[in-house]
Design an enzyme around this catalytic site. Structure first.
Site, PDB file in Angstrom:
ATOM      1  N   ASP A 149      -2.607   9.626  -5.650  1.00 14.08           N
ATOM      2  CA  ASP A 149      -3.271   9.555  -4.341  1.00 14.08           C
ATOM      3  C   ASP A 149      -3.202  10.991  -3.808  1.00 14.08           C
ATOM      4  OD1 ASP A 149      -4.329   7.327  -2.304  1.00 14.08           O
ATOM      5  OD2 ASP A 149      -3.213   8.756  -1.098  1.00 14.08           O
TER       6      ASP A 149
ATOM      7  N   LYS B 257       1.919   0.424  -2.838  1.00 12.42           N
ATOM      8  CA  LYS B 257       1.662   1.853  -2.587  1.00 12.42           C
ATOM      9  C   LYS B 257       3.001   2.545  -2.434  1.00 12.42           C
ATOM     10  CE  LYS B 257      -1.906   4.628  -1.929  1.00 12.42           C
ATOM     11  NZ  LYS B 257      -3.298   4.495  -2.402  1.00 12.42           N
TER      12      LYS B 257
END
Ligand code: NDP
Ligand code: 2IT
Length: 451
Positions: free
Chosen positions: A171, A131
């Site tokens: 995201d 991430k």
């Protein structure tokens, strides 16, 4: 069992000591470790301290932190911080989104990366977990400012990623516009048309059909599977949906397609209740085209909708709930309200939106609870399908991708459900998803030696 519980507790304390001031990461680790005691008791090879499997699993393989300087439209220089945490590559290249939001710090990126490991394992598609992101706030910035930020971000990030190494996507705060700017800069710096280096690309330049819809659609399909086990369906049910971004919009769309009635949406300033059900065309116009606020939706919708700036969205009575905005947005008090309003199911479109206390209360009350690792895995699953299409230099039809997505969500539901049964906690999708994801990653790590 007691020995493995003690060992897990000691491990948790040590992880918190070594990673101070990272509350979201602690929360994500604690929630996984709490559910692993039965699997440690049944499979002692996972718990052997000499192998240090959990110690390795909770320590990222690599953490990259970098400076991102950029110029605003007036010529002023700003400095943000960029992150990429490459958490685990036992099952495939690191895979996971980029978040641009002022709240992003290393602890937030690590919580998201840790969750991503198990989520990606559950998809069965051969992707590791990672991430990244930045504390950059894209809100109120012009397209040119966002472009300059993305170019600066990629000028550093490009040396760490690649189609076989690490494949970022979107995201919070990172959608099609940002992926476009990031991809352009990657292509320019590397002089490679390497489509599979990023997912969530646009249609016509390597993007997959249905990727924008995939997370929201998947979260609704997961809820439908949970209800099916109980002999129910979404048809005719009312729904409370939080957020008004990528995940929320396509949650609303799929709910409407399946005959449910989503009544709400929200942003960080407030929420909207629409007694007639959300007008999705208007909401998309406000959010996707104009990049506006949900209060503008309420103003334009007419008398059926009202905007609430100082309340809790979970107070709105409904049959099913879809937290689809951000972490810890649904707390214990909210859970009590949902339960007293007769909620049947909660499906986490966002990552870790439900606090641990709220999860416990919902499960104790017999509410079907779909944890994000399982329920929102449709987005990353279609990202993996985008990588497959890119590798083969073909584009599948929307119908084909949607069928694949539905099949993947059914199989994630089945594996979480069956794993929970196997370990003696029937109906506990949190335990089922954590254990099933853990087993896949743990087996690969054990087979691949001390890495
Ligand atoms: P978007 O940026 O498209 O939308 C985010 C939404 O959440 C906006 O409505 C935003 O409101 C709201 N929000 C964000 N931060 C906060 C906050 N601190 N407090 C209150 N509201 C907030 O993001 P996505 O829809 O992509 O992501 C939503 C969630 O889903 C995140 O948890 C993400 O990690 C998760 N997720 C996303 C996937 C994807 O494919 N995009 C895949 C799987 C999970 P505002 O505009 O006011 O900030
Ligand atoms: O949290 C997530 O799963 C995402 N933001 C999507 C990740 C991806 O690589 O598509």
């Amino acid at each position: 069992m007691k020995d493995s519980k003690d060992r897990l507790e000691a491990l948790r304390a040590e992880i918190e000591r070594r990673n101070p001031a990272q509350p979201e990461f602690h929360q994500a680790v604690r929630e996984v470790l709490e559910t692993l005691a039965p699997v440690f008791a049944a499979r002692p090879e996972y718990a052997d301290p000499a192998v240090a499997l959990v110690e390795r699993l909770t320590e990222p393989e690599r953490q990259i932190v970098f400076r991102v300087p950029w110029q605003d439209d007036r010529g002023r220089v700003h400095v943000n911080r960029g992150y990429r945490v490459e958490f685990n590559s036992a099952l495939g290249p690191y895979k996971g989104g980029l978040r641009f939001h002022p709240s992003v710090d290393i602890g937030v990126v690590k919580f998201l990366g840790f969750e991503q490991i198990f989520k990606n394992a559950l998809t069965g598609l051969g992707i590791g977990g990672g991430k990244g992101g930045s504390d950059f706030d894209p809100r109120g910035r012009s397209d040119a400012e966002v472009m300059r930020f993305c170019q600066s971000f990629m000028t550093e990030l490009h040396r760490h990623i690649g189609e076989h190494t690490d494949v970022p996507a979107g995201d919070i705060g990172v959608g099609g516009r940002e992926i476009g700017y990031l991809f352009g800069q990657y292509r320019r710096i590397t002089n490679r048309w390497e489509a599979g280096v990023l997912t969530g690309k646009g249609a016509g330049w390597g993007g997959s059909a249905i990727r924008p819809q995939a997370t929201g659609y998947g979260s609704v399909l997961f809820a439908a599977e949970m209800l099916k086990v109980r002999g129910e369906s979404l048809d005719g049910l009312s729904a409370v949906v939080s957020g008004s971004g990528n995940v929320a919009l396509y949650t609303i769309e799929k709910l409407q397609q399946l005959g449910a009635n989503p009544l709400t949406c929200s942003d960080s300033h407030g929420y909207v209740v629409d007694d007639k059900g959300i007008d999705l065309a208007l909401l998309k116009q406000v959010k996707e085209v104009e990049r506006g606020r949900v209060s503008e939706y309420a103003q334009r919708r007419g008398s059926s909708a009202r905007y609430v700036s100082d309340g809790r969205i979970w107070d709105v009575p409904a049959d099913v709930a879809f937290p689809s905005a951000t972490q810890n947005e649904l707390d214990g008090q909210d859970a009590r309200t949902l339960i007293s309003n007769g909620i049947k199911a909660v499906s986490e479109g966002a990552n870790m939106p439900t606090t641990p206390q709220a999860v416990r209360l919902l499960q104790e009350a017999g509410v079907a609870f779909g944890p994000g690792k399982a329920a929102n895995a449709g987005g990353v699953a279609v990202s993996a399908l985008e990588m497959s299409q890119n590798a083969a230099r073909i584009a599948w039809s929307a119908q084909r991708v949607e069928e694949e997505l539905a099949g993947i969500m059914r199989s994630i539901h089945a594996v979480a459900y069956e794993t929970a049964e196997r370990y003696g906690t029937p109906g506990d999708y949190v335990a089922g998803a954590n254990i099933a994801g853990f087993e896949r990653v743990a087996d690969a790590m054990l087979a691949q030696g001390v890495i």
